[in-house]
Design a protein around this motif. Structure first.
Motif, PDB file in Angstrom:
ATOM      1  N   PHE A 274       0.001 -22.866 110.639  1.00 21.28           N
ATOM      2  CA  PHE A 274       1.087 -22.062 110.060  1.00 21.28           C
ATOM      3  C   PHE A 274       0.904 -20.770 109.758  1.00 21.28           C
ATOM      4  CE2 PHE A 274       1.533 -26.854 109.594  1.00 21.28           C
ATOM      5  CZ  PHE A 274       2.732 -27.022 110.268  1.00 21.28           C
ATOM      6  N   GLY A 275      -0.366 -20.146 109.953  1.00 23.16           N
ATOM      7  CA  GLY A 275      -0.772 -19.092 109.502  1.00 23.16           C
ATOM      8  C   GLY A 275      -0.627 -18.640 108.072  1.00 23.16           C
ATOM      9  N   LEU A 276      -1.264 -19.792 107.507  1.00 25.90           N
ATOM     10  CA  LEU A 276      -1.450 -19.569 105.856  1.00 25.90           C
ATOM     11  C   LEU A 276      -3.130 -19.462 105.754  1.00 25.90           C
ATOM     12  CD1 LEU A 276      -0.040 -23.235 105.285  1.00 25.90           C
ATOM     13  CD2 LEU A 276       1.005 -20.936 104.746  1.00 25.90           C
ATOM     14  N   ASP A 277      -3.056 -18.443 104.453  1.00 28.87           N
ATOM     15  CA  ASP A 277      -4.778 -18.248 104.183  1.00 28.87           C
ATOM     16  C   ASP A 277      -5.164 -19.380 103.552  1.00 28.87           C
ATOM     17  OD1 ASP A 277      -3.753 -18.181 101.514  1.00 28.87           O
ATOM     18  OD2 ASP A 277      -3.496 -15.823 101.327  1.00 28.87           O
ATOM     19  N   LEU A 312       6.638 -30.628 107.264  1.00 31.15           N
ATOM     20  CA  LEU A 312       6.250 -29.433 107.737  1.00 31.15           C
ATOM     21  C   LEU A 312       7.236 -29.064 108.803  1.00 31.15           C
ATOM     22  CD1 LEU A 312       2.534 -30.493 108.029  1.00 31.15           C
ATOM     23  CD2 LEU A 312       3.505 -28.794 106.465  1.00 31.15           C
ATOM     24  N   PRO A 313       7.088 -27.694 109.024  1.00 28.89           N
ATOM     25  CA  PRO A 313       7.767 -26.939 110.229  1.00 28.89           C
ATOM     26  C   PRO A 313       7.324 -27.586 111.694  1.00 28.89           C
ATOM     27  CG  PRO A 313       7.090 -25.419 108.844  1.00 28.89           C
ATOM     28  CD  PRO A 313       6.291 -26.587 108.321  1.00 28.89           C
TER      29      PRO A 313
END
Lengths: 335, 335, 335, 335
Positions: A274-277, A312-313
């Motif tokens: 999800f492109g989360l840090d 979640l998406p």
């Protein structure tokens, strides 16, 4: 579709991950129909069959396999989809084994106390009702419990030339003893050696989380498994996907370390998906994590970290291979 | 029915179990309508409010109470039924705190590494949709999550004259941080001192199992609680009952010891309820136990052992008081 | 020099750190001549006195004190120099206690096994030869062992308003059970409350590292102690200095966490003393650390990290107060 | 006396216990003069040689051997007497390795923190003065430390067909990393496979107890070892005897389990030697045990339980073979 049916003879059983010659070479895409013996090698058949006289722990938990998967190389991801698990006997067995289990001292959590008494329980299988009969021995209490078949053991050959007993889970999978390995689940394992050399075994007709006494309702199992291979992408710890959840299984001691390993891997996985840090993924996991224990009895304990897809998406992992295998599974009969 | 409504002033907050004078004396049968502040004392209100400048860990996790229950004596069982938990603010807060949490080194699992960065997240509450908004800070990822209110902390004064910080769970309950303390649940706590001196706090608008980062979606809470007392029968560890399950919460370190404590207590409980000897109860639990983690971040970790009532013969625990309180709860409004 | 002699009456015993009113107010520089009862309160006098009938664990490990030290404020360093420890009875006692000790399951490392049998051993003191007589009970084996007096328990009131049983060590000291608290040692404790409120007790005529069975050769003790105060400089964990070593005592669970806490503190201490950065201090400690276990039986375990002064450049800690107190001690008689 | 001198070529190094073909067959009574490389394979030669670019953990800790001992059968006791250990290079190396060591998170005690920086230290050997030079890198602090040579790794092939990395100690010995394996010590190892297949390596020029940073002063070593075989009597865990002490080394996780395993074995050993029942042996050990940590960094931690012979009646273990080997050693030159 290649289809391989295999019921090993006892002399073909493997008792280790790594170190055993493959029984078959298969291609990705193969459908396996496997029979596996139970963790006791079928030697506990009545309640008078006690472990100390019937079981040799060095030759416990026999595996069916290993299978050499063509094209599998270190760093790849072996994909095993469990289409169906069906009890292969009309009874399952469980037992207390001296100095083995979660609520007794062991060879490692060593104390000076006497062992708990041995006892063997036999659960009759009612295939029609899909139940198991529990019968107490100290009283006349009896109970019917639903059959919920799972495989306690699935793994590949370890890294670094190791050969590990089929009793101990680790990064290569092995005896994780989690109820999450059930029909409809897809397991992702990092490949360590050419051919992956995976095997399965340790059928459980049902098991509580933690497997407290050290043994589930152990039973021979007919397993229908679809085998696939993803090039690259080897996860550090075994991952599982089913229709509802993404999961990671960490195995270590103490129990918090098993948990930490799986959690850290899941933080990374969520971050990637999800492109989360790292901090955002850590925060999100903190609020959505489900953590059912797997086993607290083996030399390494196992803990599952789960996240519900519904929270979640929509996303695809490993190229959507789980969905693909689910669809494919619907076209093949179970057992 | 006695009804007590109470919103403490900050100077009335308790930060310990034991050692605080009771704010009220109540009789068994009382309905409490309590407001409790969040674990941060409401001091994290925006994402620029960081823990190190806004939080003093010695004055964290404020409790509402303690309440002196008339007639409660050591050895008795305090019964708290959670009728309703409703967020009392329009936002909840979570944060990473230096050297606190499950996936960082701490003052006890000490390493020489630098701490993780601090970050505060604010979750907006949508009361109509019953959701919380998660907003990542390292990217534009956002998500709505269901509100699932629970209380992280519920406990009585400890035994042996101890006074324990509200941050650490143990046999007296305290900061167990389990999502099982939610509306519809009944908690049984062994009384250690006259009056029991229980308090509650640490509202969570939702929390994952394990509470990985050390903080849930922390929020002020309006709690509606029915208080009862059973003479005698004090459990060793906190027990919880809801419509579906019987539960025990063990708290210790390492994590396997928290698990062991709860499991051993459940073995005894099943034995008592169904006339099983120790080995039969151990065997049965091994096949039906559910084990969701509670927290792996406090100085003691907490693990829940659950068994589903649906798998067991009908039975009543503590004289069927849970059913009674459920019925009674239906007659009172929530918040 | 102020001199205070004190033999408490049983009703003056303290069983907690924190929560007890001071028995005396003293000034820094005071010489204490204290009598302390043994951990069993002197109730095990013959081998037929068994713990389950003679001991109430809630009132075990009585402390002499607490003492209010004038001028001591939070953040200061309390300095206790042990001039002399002399057995105050002609016998010491040890015992196995059900579900207590290192090689048995306990209330936390809970199993379903039966407890080990209880047994009490009485060790006769030969003051002239400075020996203790061990007499086996299952055979006629007997042995003389050297007396090596130490105090199992020394601590101050905890932080954050806590009151902790005298059975559990933590950052405030308490029941560390390390043989390093012996004549010639100086203990540094961080002050948490005004007056420090320290107490001592749990005399051991000798103890093995780990205190495996949970009890040492427990005996009433005459302790001669010099009390000093250093403003500021409170250590995180108790520190000990003797002529040969610098030490830190970490207390936690699991045992590796007790070790980690003490090691990290020592890395910082070495860094401060010798101007080393963290990595250099870590490296140096890795090659010179001595790590004798203290106890593996209390609710927190304790581990000592030691470094030999002989391996290090000459340095002074806490202004050379240990040397000063050693010199001063030479001018006062022991017991 | 058979004498075998052997310096393996790098391609002859073994990286596992079990799974490697023996380099030699020897008879009991053989004197070995072995060269072993250091744990880094000699690849860290200057402080700019950092582990991440110079070390592959899968090929770390090379072993010299394995040796097939004629007549050794499962259940026998392999006896290795360390006559002499002499540094084989003029320098030793130590390093911090990312996510490896005791005061950092690891792949198992996993956290989300950044790793500690890498750093390599080179210790110059002064053979005349028998010292090592430590040179800090963050400051100009330097120190000379005594050389105290030891072998970190000694072990036999594991049981049950396992092959285990040379990085992890267990019942078969392996990477125990205890300073007790030094000149004058005799190690007893249970034989699991025909020929025993033992190997040695991991020379340390000195090491602190616990090996905190994960690496000692690692150095190539010349080892002079006398090999003997006792039929039967295989100990469960490795035992060590020197002129002063009897020892057992337990290896597991968490650290208390490593301790428990060694303690329980020592209780049994004392019982056997002196005719003590379990409780008497437990009591005696509780008062005389010394417990220096070995390592808290490997996948299994190791703890030594020691008892001083001087406290015990005169006795002989394993037929007095240690005394015999000490006498024999005096007749052969060291290096």
């Amino acid at each position: 579709m290649d289809i391989l049916e295999f019921t090993p003879e006892p002399e073909q059983y493997a008792y280790t991950f790594g170190g055993a010659a493959p029984t078959h070479r298969i291609r990705p895409g193969t459908l396996l129909r496997l029979w596996s013996d139970d963790a006791f090698g079928g030697r506990l058949r009545t309640i008078t069959d006690l472990p100390s006289s019937h079981i040799d722990m060095r030759f416990s938990n026999p595996q069916t396999g290993p299978f050499y998967v063509e094209g599998a190389e270190p760093g790849d991801t072996l994909v095993l989809h469990f289409v169906d698990l069906t009890p292969a006997r009309s009874w399952g067995a469980s037992a207390t084994i001296p100095f083995f289990g979660g609520l007794t001292s062991t060879d490692r959590t060593a104390t000076l106390q006497a062992p708990l008494p041995e006892r063997t329980w036999i659960y009759e299988v009612d295939s029609a009702r899909k139940t198991l009969s529990f019968q107490a021995q100290g009283s006349d209490f009896g109970l019917e419990l639903p059959i919920e078949p799972m495989l306690g053991t699935v793994g590949v050959a370890p890294a670094a030339g190791e050969v590990r007993t089929s009793l101990v889970p680790d990064k290569f999978g092995g005896n994780m003893d989690t109820p999450q390995i059930r029909p409809g689940a897809t397991c992702y394992l990092g490949v360590n050696v050419e051919g992956a050399l995976f095997s399965v075994g340790d059928g459980h007709y049902r098991q509580g989380e933690g497997e407290s006494c050290g043994t589930a309702v152990e039973g021979a199992m007919n397993s229908t498994i679809l085998v696939e291979l993803v090039k690259g992408g080897a996860p550090t710890w075994p991952r599982i996907e089913d229709d509802g959840h993404l999961m990671v299984v960490g195995s270590s001691r103490p129990l918090e370390d098993a948990w930490r390993a799986g959690q850290v891997d899941m933080v990374g996985w969520l971050g990637d998906l999800f492109g989360l840090d790292t901090l955002d993924a850590y925060q999100l996991l903190s609020q959505i994590s489900e953590v059912p224990l797997a086993n607290v009895v083996d030399t390494n304990y196992s803990v599952v970290t789960k996240v519900a897809k519904s929270l979640l998406p929509a996303t695809q992992v490993y190229g959507g291979i789980h969905r693909h295998l689910r669809d494919l599974a619907a076209t093949v009969s179970g057992s």
